[in-house]
Design an enzyme around this catalytic site. Sequence first.
Site, short mmCIF file in Angstrom:
data_model
loop_
_atom_site.label_atom_id
_atom_site.label_comp_id
_atom_site.label_asym_id
_atom_site.label_seq_id
_atom_site.Cartn_x
_atom_site.Cartn_y
_atom_site.Cartn_z
N GLY A 1 0.80 -1.21 0.00
CA GLY A 1 0.00 0.00 0.00
C GLY A 1 0.84 1.27 0.00
O GLY A 1 0.47 2.27 -0.63
N THR A 2 1.96 1.25 0.69
CA THR A 2 2.81 2.44 0.75
C THR A 2 3.34 2.82 -0.62
O THR A 2 3.29 3.99 -1.02
CB THR A 2 3.98 2.22 1.73
N ASN B 1 -7.49 4.29 9.12
CA ASN B 1 -6.87 3.11 9.69
C ASN B 1 -6.90 3.11 11.22
O ASN B 1 -6.78 2.05 11.84
CB ASN B 1 -5.42 2.98 9.22
N GLN C 1 -7.49 0.00 3.94
CA GLN C 1 -8.31 -0.54 5.02
C GLN C 1 -9.72 -0.92 4.57
O GLN C 1 -10.44 -1.60 5.31
CB GLN C 1 -8.40 0.47 6.16
N SER D 1 -3.73 -3.18 -0.50
CA SER D 1 -2.64 -3.94 0.11
C SER D 1 -3.08 -5.36 0.38
O SER D 1 -4.23 -5.61 0.78
CB SER D 1 -2.21 -3.27 1.42
N THR E 1 11.62 -6.97 -11.47
CA THR E 1 11.04 -8.31 -11.60
C THR E 1 9.92 -8.48 -10.58
O THR E 1 10.09 -8.20 -9.40
CB THR E 1 12.11 -9.38 -11.38
N CYS F 1 2.35 1.11 11.31
CA CYS F 1 3.47 1.61 10.53
C CYS F 1 4.21 2.75 11.22
O CYS F 1 5.29 3.13 10.80
CB CYS F 1 2.97 2.08 9.16
#
Length: 391
Positions: free
Chosen positions: A72-73, A154, A182, A202, A240, A328
């Site tokens: 998600g970041t 969140n 979320q 995410s 990759t 986080c």
Amino acid sequence: MVERIYLDSAASTPVADEVIQEMLPYLKQQFGNPSSIHSFGRETTRAIQQARRRVADLIGAKPSEITFTSGGTEADNLAVKGAAEYAKSALGKRHVITSYIEHDAVLEPCRDLERLGYNVNYLPVTAQGSVRPEDLKGALTKNTALVSVMHANNEVGTIQPVKELCRIAHKAGALFHTDAVQAAGKIPVDAKDLAVDLLSMSSHKINGPKGAGALYIRHGLDIMPLIHGGGQESELRSGTENVPGIVGFGKACELAAKNLAAYQKHVSELRDYLIGKVSQEIAHSRLNGSTISRLPANAHFTFFGVNGEDLIIKLDENDIAASTGSACSVKKQKPSHVLKAMGFSYEEITGSLRLTLSMQNTKEEIDRTVAVLSSIVRELRALSPFKSKYT
């Protein structure tokens, strides 16, 4: 031995057995590089495309509108900085709008844009943690390139009026991004119905593996890549691909879509039971966030006269996992910027506790948690300088 209780699903979730089984072949036999043209490469390419369809299906999108990221970041960074940089180069726009309660994965890219000469407006929120549409209207200008407001918070679980905010942004000629990390897989999320231009997701929030995420980019929209190299992911995210992670993410999205109704029913009933028990059994406690537009799994409280960090430590000693807010940033030991934006006092902020639920939780676990929590609160208040006020 006492079974541990996990009440921190907003931070991360266990990988589902079906997801693990889907991933295993791509950790062993089917290990080819997706960029290779031989059969080993074609096998992993097909697996990625199947995962892309599954992720797209969860949010009502086309597979071609899904770009895989490391989580998600990265998806938030690509959305905010990628859209802003393209708007600057193509249209000369240098204005971005977000809210004070966004995840750091949006706030930090916005601060970086400010260092690069962009003008960024931060919208205030109500005491329930909701962005007011009229505040967005007042902040928009003809120079606004992007508006970024999360789908659901969140920390306190408040669901934002994303559809209305998006309509307002588009009317002013701005793009709209929503961080749905979320929300996706927890409540119905339809990118086309919301009419958003960009949407972040995410894997590990919905029983998929860590290290995988995605950004929905509306068909026909151009943004600047952040990572340059071999041109993977339609030249938007070189490197990759994390094939096992992407495969697992795709399966997790398929399961989330299939089980969404059952998930919402179970966790929302459990959440309401938890909220009721806490309000009945622990005096001087308060539920935070919206009582109407709230994530099914989220219960966020303030316990007056105690410290939230102490609560977490004491709960952990009793084999119960909880948090004060964002996993986080919790190790930074800083007061919640979300609660501060909601107008909370220092005492209200430091006495906060977030309990987030999953399909695996039971009423028996809630009963035990509230009993333990009640005892801990009494113990901490007895040691508090404010004990005469709260005991």
